[in-house]
Design an enzyme around this catalytic site. Structure first.
Site, short mmCIF file in Angstrom:
data_model
loop_
_atom_site.label_atom_id
_atom_site.label_comp_id
_atom_site.label_asym_id
_atom_site.label_seq_id
_atom_site.Cartn_x
_atom_site.Cartn_y
_atom_site.Cartn_z
N CYS A 178 15.47 -20.67 33.92
CA CYS A 178 14.03 -20.65 34.13
C CYS A 178 13.31 -21.44 33.06
O CYS A 178 13.91 -21.90 32.09
CB CYS A 178 13.52 -19.21 34.14
SG CYS A 178 13.69 -18.39 32.54
N CYS B 116 13.60 -20.26 29.55
CA CYS B 116 14.89 -20.60 28.93
C CYS B 116 14.73 -21.89 28.11
O CYS B 116 15.27 -22.02 27.01
CB CYS B 116 15.98 -20.81 29.98
SG CYS B 116 16.37 -19.36 30.97
N ASP C 255 -2.04 -61.51 28.70
CA ASP C 255 -1.71 -62.76 28.02
C ASP C 255 -1.46 -63.81 29.10
O ASP C 255 -1.14 -63.47 30.24
CB ASP C 255 -0.46 -62.56 27.16
CG ASP C 255 0.00 -63.84 26.51
OD1 ASP C 255 -0.83 -64.51 25.86
OD2 ASP C 255 1.18 -64.19 26.68
N ASP D 163 4.30 -60.93 26.56
CA ASP D 163 5.74 -61.17 26.55
C ASP D 163 6.26 -61.78 25.25
O ASP D 163 7.47 -61.88 25.05
CB ASP D 163 6.13 -62.11 27.70
CG ASP D 163 5.71 -63.56 27.43
OD1 ASP D 163 4.60 -63.76 26.88
OD2 ASP D 163 6.49 -64.47 27.75
N ASP E 147 2.52 -61.19 20.73
CA ASP E 147 1.81 -60.16 21.49
C ASP E 147 2.14 -58.75 20.99
O ASP E 147 1.45 -57.79 21.35
CB ASP E 147 2.18 -60.23 22.98
CG ASP E 147 1.73 -61.53 23.63
OD1 ASP E 147 0.62 -61.98 23.30
OD2 ASP E 147 2.48 -62.08 24.45
#
Length: 759
Positions: free
Chosen positions: A14, A17, A443, A647, A651
């Site tokens: 449960c 737990c 970008d 990327d 950045d």
């Protein structure tokens, strides 16, 4: 130095737990952060480098549960991996539960049939009452203590640790009914009349037996549904190849297990076979199906020098691949790790459920005890019977499992669905937050454009030639990692231009590069970069050049000026194409109510030309890398939740600064590491998909929390008997058990609806 590891937790029944295991882990010296997820049955532990798995396993064992390291990997083929071990243990646990459910169901049917005279007195006694009660006790005993053994064990271990959990409620409720039934049997054996003044003292063995079985059925269905919800990890694990064709130094071919491949090994991959590991093509030409990575079904052409990813499928030609990453370093292994971590993490919204669950069970026990006392004092004749039945109903119906499952099951399915689409979400907090994004900053190069810059035109000064300008520019660009550098180098290589030795080199991020090259034994100062940057290096750019540069930039081309010895030698124009689907992706973001901003180091003319093609109206041009942080901060200052998509290495700071950093998977490792979400395919359409998944998941969580809360708020008072004074209605504990099981299963099934999410 800290490290994070994932573990499977075996034996949880449960939501409470999970809180018990989490509390035990947090007490282990060296543990900084511990999150236990009941839905995924995993634990994520961050701690000091000297924190050992053994200390964690031992701490959890004391609470009655088992911990299995999921990142365990061995070169010994006879030793199974952590994932395999955990799957085996969970399969055994599920099989045991199934056997108990079947036997419990058979015995419960017999118990119900023998209990009919208690509910339908007009049937009459089918046998002497004492004999019937003895048989009922005999049937209920194995159901209570064998079928329900897991509940008793869990409740005992919790009590030993001075805690209570859901199983405590089940044991108290069904145990009270069972032992009260034994008292009734004892009275019957002693000859005490069970019917007095027209009222009969009943033995509720049916409550004890049937409720235990129903609760176990609910947990079994819940576990099965959770295994469906966690299918993303299973799918990823099944993607990998099991064997590979290893090429020996003598050219001999042998089949080996993937686990035995080393970096540098060469492998033969035939058409139709999975590429076993991450590597580089050394021989051959083929199209590779990378849909497991990108979500796109169109195969990608691969030739010598191309990178390939393990588990992708070679479709047409035969390839010789040199292994570059193996074992836990492969893309697939990292993908499994990231998805596993995300599914095991906790969203901020889950803190509400955790706080409620922590206090819920003790409160329910108080409510049940109060119910018993109230009915005992003010109940009808034989009030003890009413007191017992209603107290048991409260204990049984008050299941916090639905509340505990509400958030993690939705997170698990949502992150799994995202992974199927090539969107890797780092953690649950990101999944929750991404749906509230109102501004996406993009970008330009490599994000909305292909990042494959090609030289489109070279404009030369008087008395200059193309070979000379390319030699100067390409020589200096060797030291740069910018896509512009690669484009100029590639053209120089195509033209067979000889590169000159570079004496010194200095980069000005967002502007250009300067340095010295050696020509005819003499050093020459060279500047390569934007016209503004080169013009700032005491180089004159006259009106004629400005007209040419403006014309090229208005056409959307990036212009690089090349100067040597203080004189402009010419300009190189480079063109980059929008990625397919970029405009559709921007349109989709607009439909979602999200504003898109183009952020670029290019000047405004180039930025406007690219933005017009993409359908973006908000542009921030001439932005240096450090300026990107300022733009993000400026937007955040207005109260907007901002996502940054990029990327490149430059950045990374902006990705980290943004509320949600989204890295293009085809970009640099630094950018990906700084991001919260990685778009493996690099396709702009995945930005909208990530936000859509987040929004739908958050909506799903709120639905789950609402219905789980309403269930408890409504049914606990009903079980306590609030409807009795007006309507004469009581909630039978058997129906309470069925309702409790249904609530947990319904929450999981609602979360599973995310699997059918369309884009």
């Amino acid at each position: 130095m800290e490290h994070q590891k994932q573990y499977a937790v075996i034996g949880m029944n449960c939501a409470t737990c999970a809180l018990t295991v989490e509390a035990a882990l947090k007490k282990v010296p060296g543990v900084k952060v511990a999150n236990v997820n009941f839905a995924t049955e995993t634990a994520s532990v961050t701690g000091n480098h000297d924190l050992t798995a053994e200390s964690l396993v031992e701490a959890v064992a004391k609470t009655g549960y088992r911990l299995v390291a999921l990142d365990h990997h061995s070169d010994d083929m006879e030793e199974m991996s952590g994932h395999d071990h955990a799957r085996m243990l969970k399969a055994e646990e599920l099989a045991t539960m199934r056997r108990r459910v079947i036997i419990g169901a058979v015995l419960s049917v017999a118990i119900i049939l023998l209990s009919l005279p208690d509910y339908l007195p007009w049937l009459g006694e089918m046998m002497p009452m004492t004999a019937r009660l003895l048989i009922l006790a005999a049937l209920a005993t194995p159901v209570e203590f064998w079928v329900g053994a897991g509940f008793w064990r869990s409740a005992f271990l919790s009590a030993r640790n001075w805690q209570v959990n859901m199983d405590t409620l089940v044991v108290l409720g069904t145990g009270a009914a069972f032992f009260a039934g034994l008292i009734v049997v004892g009275l019957s054996l002693a000859g005490v009349p069970l019917v007095q003044g027209g009222v009969r003292l009943d033995a509720y063995f049916d409550v004890a037996g049937v409720v235990v079985t129903l609760v176990l059925v609910g947990k079994y269905l819940e576990a099965k549904a959770r295994s469906r919800a966690s299918g993303a990890i299973e799918k990823l694990l099944r993607l990998g190849a099991k064997t590979a064709h290893l090429l020996g130094s003598d050219g001999a071919l042998s089949d080996v297990a993937v686990e035995l491949i080393k970096v540098g090994n060469r492998l033969l991959v035939r058409p139709g076979e999975k590429i076993p590991i991450d590597g580089v093509v050394r021989e051959g030409q083929s199209a590779v199906d990378e849909s497991m990575v990108s979500g796109e079904s169109v195969p990608v052409e691969k030739g010598v020098g191309a990178s390939v990813i393990g588990a992708t499928i070679n479709t047409t030609g035969t390839l010789t691949v040199e292994a570059t990453k193996v074992g836990q370093d492969t893309f697939l292994a990292q993908m499994v790790k990231l998805v596993s971590e995300a599914q095991g993490s906790k969203a901020p919204i889950q803190r509400f459920a955790d706080r409620v669950i922590a206090y819920f069970v003790p409160i329910v026990m108080v409510v049940a005890f109060s119910t018993f006392i109230i009915w005992l004092i003010w109940g009808p004749a034989l009030a003890v019977t009413y007191a017992l039945v209603n107290a048991v109903a409260v204990l049984v119906v008050a299941c916090p499992c639905a509340l505990g499952l509400a958030t993690p099951t939705a997170i698990m399915v949502g992150t799994g669905k995202a992974a199927e689409r090539g969107v890797i979400i780092r953690n649950a907090a990101t999944l929750e937050l991404a749906g509230r994004v109102k501004t996406v900053v993009l970008d330009k190069t490599g994000t909305i454009t292909k990042g494959e810059l090609k030289v489109s035109q070279v404009e030369l000064a008087v008395d200059e030639n193309e070979t000379s300008i390319l030699s100067l520019a390409a020589s200096l660009e060797q030291k740069s990692e910018h896509p512009i550098a690669r484009a100029i180098e590639n053209l120089a290589e195509e033209r067979g231009v000889k590169l000159l030795p570079v004496i010194d080199f200095q980069a000005a991020p967002g502007g250009g590069i300067i340095g010295s090259v050696e020509q005819d034994g003499q050093p020459i100062e060279v500047a390569v970069g934007s016209p503004e940057f080169v013009g700032g290096q005491t180089v004159t750019i006259n009106d004629e050049w400005i007209v040419k540069i403006t014309r090229l930039e208005n056409a959307g081309q990036t212009v690089i000026a090349v100067a040597a010895a203080g004189r402009l030698h010419g300009v190189i124009a480079l063109a980059d194409e929008l990625k397919p689907g970029t405009k559709q992706a921007i349109d989709r973001l607009r439909q979602l109510g999200i504003n898109s901003i183009l952020l670029t180091g290019d000047n405004e003319r180039v930025a406007k030309a690219i933005a017009a093609q993409a359908g973006i109206t908000d542009i921030r041009a001439n932005i240096k890398p450090e300026g990107k942080l300022a733009v993000i901060a400026e937007l955040q200052a207005t109260g907007e939740l901002v996502a940054m998509v990029g990327d490149g290495i430059n950045d990374a700071p902006a990705l980290a600064k943004a509320d949600i950093g989204i890295a293009i998977g085809t970009g640099t490792d630094v950018a990906i590491e700084a991001a919260d979400i990685t778009l493996v395919s690099g396709e702009p359409r995945a930005i909208a998909e990530a936000i859509t998944i987040s929004r739908r998941t958050l909506a799903n969580i709120k639905q789950n929390l609402f219905w789980a809360s309403i269930y408890n708020l409504v049914l606990i008072p009903v079980a306590a008997g609030v409807l009795w004074p007006v309507f004469g209605i009581l909630l039978n504990p058997i129906l309470a058990g069925a309702a409790m099981a249904l609530s947990s299963v319904s929450v999981v099934l609602n979360s599973l609806r995310l699997k059918s999410l369309k884009f």
